[in-house]
Every structure is written in C-alpha cells, then in structure tokens.
Scaffold this motif. Structure first.
Motif, PDB file in Angstrom:
ATOM      1  N   ARG A  90       0.840  -1.203   0.000  1.00  8.88           N
ATOM      2  CA  ARG A  90       0.000   0.000   0.000  1.00  8.88           C
ATOM      3  C   ARG A  90       0.871   1.247   0.000  1.00  8.88           C
ATOM      4  N   ALA A  91       2.039   1.186   0.654  1.00  9.21           N
ATOM      5  CA  ALA A  91       2.931   2.351   0.725  1.00  9.21           C
ATOM      6  C   ALA A  91       4.122   2.208  -0.207  1.00  9.21           C
ATOM      7  N   TRP A  92       4.633   1.012  -0.348  1.00  7.89           N
ATOM      8  CA  TRP A  92       5.823   0.777  -1.159  1.00  7.89           C
ATOM      9  C   TRP A  92       5.382   0.532  -2.588  1.00  7.89           C
ATOM     10  N   ARG A  93       5.200   1.616  -3.353  1.00  8.26           N
ATOM     11  CA  ARG A  93       4.597   1.558  -4.681  1.00  8.26           C
ATOM     12  C   ARG A  93       5.531   2.155  -5.729  1.00  8.26           C
ATOM     13  N   LEU A  94       5.224   1.889  -6.967  1.00 13.05           N
ATOM     14  CA  LEU A  94       6.000   2.497  -8.052  1.00 13.05           C
ATOM     15  C   LEU A  94       5.896   4.018  -8.011  1.00 13.05           C
ATOM     16  N   THR A  95       4.780   4.524  -7.492  1.00 13.43           N
ATOM     17  CA  THR A  95       4.557   5.967  -7.437  1.00 13.43           C
ATOM     18  C   THR A  95       5.086   6.601  -6.156  1.00 13.43           C
ATOM     19  N   SER A  96       5.748   5.821  -5.298  1.00 11.64           N
ATOM     20  CA  SER A  96       6.291   6.374  -4.054  1.00 11.64           C
ATOM     21  C   SER A  96       7.304   7.464  -4.375  1.00 11.64           C
ATOM     22  N   PRO A  97       7.167   8.632  -3.735  1.00 12.99           N
ATOM     23  CA  PRO A  97       8.078   9.732  -4.044  1.00 12.99           C
ATOM     24  C   PRO A  97       9.501   9.512  -3.532  1.00 12.99           C
ATOM     25  N   GLY A  98       9.697   8.568  -2.640  1.00 12.78           N
ATOM     26  CA  GLY A  98      11.026   8.323  -2.088  1.00 12.78           C
ATOM     27  C   GLY A  98      11.095   6.934  -1.492  1.00 12.78           C
ATOM     28  N   PRO A  99      12.212   6.622  -0.837  1.00 12.64           N
ATOM     29  CA  PRO A  99      12.352   5.300  -0.216  1.00 12.64           C
ATOM     30  C   PRO A  99      11.330   5.106   0.905  1.00 12.64           C
ATOM     31  N   VAL A 100      10.982   3.865   1.139  1.00 10.58           N
ATOM     32  CA  VAL A 100      10.032   3.509   2.193  1.00 10.58           C
ATOM     33  C   VAL A 100      10.745   2.600   3.197  1.00 10.58           C
ATOM     34  N   SER A 101      10.754   3.009   4.454  1.00 15.43           N
ATOM     35  CA  SER A 101      11.326   2.187   5.517  1.00 15.43           C
ATOM     36  C   SER A 101      10.255   1.227   6.005  1.00 15.43           C
ATOM     37  N   VAL A 102      10.598  -0.054   6.120  1.00 13.12           N
ATOM     38  CA  VAL A 102       9.653  -1.063   6.597  1.00 13.12           C
ATOM     39  C   VAL A 102      10.228  -1.698   7.851  1.00 13.12           C
ATOM     40  N   TYR A 103       9.450  -1.664   8.924  1.00 10.01           N
ATOM     41  CA  TYR A 103       9.850  -2.267  10.191  1.00 10.01           C
ATOM     42  C   TYR A 103       8.866  -3.382  10.531  1.00 10.01           C
ATOM     43  N   VAL A 104       9.392  -4.493  10.999  1.00 10.34           N
ATOM     44  CA  VAL A 104       8.559  -5.590  11.486  1.00 10.34           C
ATOM     45  C   VAL A 104       8.925  -5.797  12.948  1.00 10.34           C
ATOM     46  N   ALA A 105       7.988  -5.515  13.840  1.00  5.75           N
ATOM     47  CA  ALA A 105       8.244  -5.620  15.275  1.00  5.75           C
ATOM     48  C   ALA A 105       8.003  -7.056  15.726  1.00  5.75           C
ATOM     49  N   LEU A 106       9.007  -7.649  16.342  1.00 15.25           N
ATOM     50  CA  LEU A 106       8.925  -9.028  16.821  1.00 15.25           C
ATOM     51  C   LEU A 106       9.303  -9.078  18.296  1.00 15.25           C
ATOM     52  N   THR A 107       8.646  -9.936  19.053  1.00 10.85           N
ATOM     53  CA  THR A 107       9.005 -10.178  20.435  1.00 10.85           C
ATOM     54  C   THR A 107       9.689 -11.534  20.506  1.00 10.85           C
ATOM     55  N   LEU A 108      10.954 -11.524  20.876  1.00 14.50           N
ATOM     56  CA  LEU A 108      11.681 -12.786  21.008  1.00 14.50           C
ATOM     57  C   LEU A 108      11.077 -13.601  22.144  1.00 14.50           C
ATOM     58  N   GLY A 109      11.067 -14.910  21.987  1.00 12.59           N
ATOM     59  CA  GLY A 109      10.503 -15.776  23.011  1.00 12.59           C
ATOM     60  C   GLY A 109       8.991 -15.904  22.920  1.00 12.59           C
ATOM     61  N   SER A 110       8.396 -15.342  21.848  1.00 12.39           N
ATOM     62  CA  SER A 110       6.946 -15.451  21.641  1.00 12.39           C
ATOM     63  C   SER A 110       6.717 -16.186  20.325  1.00 12.39           C
ATOM     64  N   LEU A 111       5.476 -16.167  19.854  1.00  9.15           N
ATOM     65  CA  LEU A 111       5.173 -16.762  18.552  1.00  9.15           C
ATOM     66  C   LEU A 111       5.669 -15.911  17.388  1.00  9.15           C
ATOM     67  N   ASP A 112       6.002 -14.646  17.644  1.00  7.79           N
ATOM     68  CA  ASP A 112       6.396 -13.734  16.573  1.00  7.79           C
ATOM     69  C   ASP A 112       7.517 -14.273  15.680  1.00  7.79           C
ATOM     70  N   PRO A 113       8.648 -14.734  16.250  1.00 10.86           N
ATOM     71  CA  PRO A 113       9.718 -15.211  15.358  1.00 10.86           C
ATOM     72  C   PRO A 113       9.288 -16.391  14.482  1.00 10.86           C
ATOM     73  N   ARG A 114       8.469 -17.276  15.015  1.00 12.98           N
ATOM     74  CA  ARG A 114       7.999 -18.416  14.221  1.00 12.98           C
ATOM     75  C   ARG A 114       7.063 -17.953  13.108  1.00 12.98           C
ATOM     76  N   LYS A 115       6.166 -17.020  13.420  1.00 19.65           N
ATOM     77  CA  LYS A 115       5.273 -16.476  12.385  1.00 19.65           C
ATOM     78  C   LYS A 115       6.091 -15.774  11.307  1.00 19.65           C
ATOM     79  N   TRP A 116       7.119 -15.027  11.714  1.00 12.29           N
ATOM     80  CA  TRP A 116       7.968 -14.327  10.752  1.00 12.29           C
ATOM     81  C   TRP A 116       8.702 -15.329   9.865  1.00 12.29           C
ATOM     82  N   GLU A 117       9.203 -16.389  10.470  1.00 10.92           N
ATOM     83  CA  GLU A 117       9.894 -17.437   9.703  1.00 10.92           C
ATOM     84  C   GLU A 117       8.956 -18.053   8.665  1.00 10.92           C
ATOM     85  N   LEU A 118       7.718 -18.333   9.064  1.00 12.10           N
ATOM     86  CA  LEU A 118       6.743 -18.894   8.125  1.00 12.10           C
ATOM     87  C   LEU A 118       6.433 -17.914   6.987  1.00 12.10           C
ATOM     88  N   LEU A 119       6.290 -16.624   7.320  1.00  7.51           N
ATOM     89  CA  LEU A 119       6.032 -15.625   6.277  1.00  7.51           C
ATOM     90  C   LEU A 119       7.207 -15.544   5.305  1.00  7.51           C
TER      91      LEU A 119
END
Length: 198
Positions: free
Chosen positions: A132-161
């Motif tokens: 939605r933000a990272w598009r061909l029409t983006s006027p500049g670079p887009v920073s993407v952050y993925v917030a993960l909590t170590l020791g939770s399901l987050d790292p496993r979900k990220w690995e699957l993605l």
C-alpha cells in the motif's frame, strides 16, 4: 524511556509491552521528522491503543476503527475513505489500521515508513499491506519495520512468512518447474501453419 509516558507506573494495560513501546518510539521519530507513518497490526485493540498513545504525545494519529453498538468495527467505507484521505493529503501523520483491513485497494504512497506490529499468517495479506505504501509511485524510499518479540510466537510467524515469500518468489519467477525448452524448427512451424489453413 518508559518514564516519559504519563502515569505508566500505575498503568496495568496489557499493551504496555517492549514491542509496542518500540513501535511508538519508531513512529514518533519518523513523524517528528515530517514523515507519514502507516502502522498495521493483527489486533484491533493494539492499533487503537497505539493511536491513543501517539495522540497523548501530540502526534496527529488516526485509526480506522469506530465504536458501533458497543463493539469495535472498521469504519464505514465513507468514513474510512475520509480518514485515509486525511492521511494521504492532510495533516494526519500516523495511520493505524488492521493489516487485513487495509491490504487491498488503497494507495498510500504518502507513507515513507511502514510498521508491522503483529503478524498475520497470510503472506499475500502481509505483502499487500506493505505494498500500500511501497509503490512504483512512491516519491522516495520507504522504511519497513517488522516488530517481533523474542521468546513469543512472533519469530515463528515471521519465519513462516519468509518461507512463504520465498515460495511465492519462486512461483512468480517461474522457477518451480524447470522444463528444458525444445528448439523450434522453422520448417515444422511452417508445415503446422499450412495444416491449419494459414
């Protein structure tokens, strides 16, 4: 800095987590730099909570959820479109939304920062949210952050993605099926055309 948040010592809300505090910090840094920030979460309450905390700090934030009959629901299409338009062209600095609710049909190239706070299991849904933000029409670079909590399901979900992303890249690049190409005979091609009446 946890002490910088009003009455944090006495506040026992479950969203006061290190991950969400980091999301607030990153969002505020980008907003203070004059950037537009898109925050997506997998839970409605997380987005609402982040929006309210940002507002407490003077950040012009919006969330595309409203109360209807005592329940949190995505805004009506007209109200959601107005909130998104204020983000795209108006003074709203941070738009908080659910990843599933904003994954298609919106062009949010005004955002130069995207933060995923809570992951969905669908790679397509996650990828479309970022797109939605990272598009061909983006006027500049887009920073993407993925917030993960170590020791939770987050790292496993990220690995699957990430695994799903690799599979999707292979499929789109045509590498899942590696069939050798047969040479084309010009004479055979012409004979076939004559048989078909050409």
């Amino acid at each position: 800095d946890l002490g910088a948040w009003p009455a944090l010592e006495d506040f026992e809300h479950s969203n006061w987590t290190p991950k969400n505090l980091k999301v607030l910090q990153v969002a505020m840094e980008h907003a203070e730099a004059g950037e537009k920030v898109l925050i997506g979460s997998d839970l409605i309450e997380t987005g609402r909570w982040l929006c309210e905390r940002l507002k407490e700090k003077g950040v012009r934030a919006a969330h595309i959820v409203e109360e209807r009959s005592g329940r949190a629901s995505t805004m009506s299409p007209r109200r959601r479109a107005a909130a998104i338009e204020r983000f795209k062209t108006g003074t709203t600095q941070v738009l908080c939304c659910g990843i599933p609710s904003i994954r298609l049909g919106h062009s949010l190239e005004a955002a130069s920062c995207v933060i995923a706070d809570g992951l969905v299991f669908s790679y397509e849904m996650f990828d479309q949210f970022i797109a939605r933000a990272w598009r061909l029409t983006s006027p500049g670079p887009v920073s993407v952050y993925v917030a993960l909590t170590l020791g939770s399901l987050d790292p496993r979900k990220w690995e699957l993605l990430c695994q799903k992303a690799k599979a999707a890249d292979l499929a789109l690049d045509g590498q899942l099926v590696d069939e050798p190409e047969q040479p084309i005979s010009r004479e055979e091609f012409l004979r076939e055309l004559r048989r078909q009446g050409v």
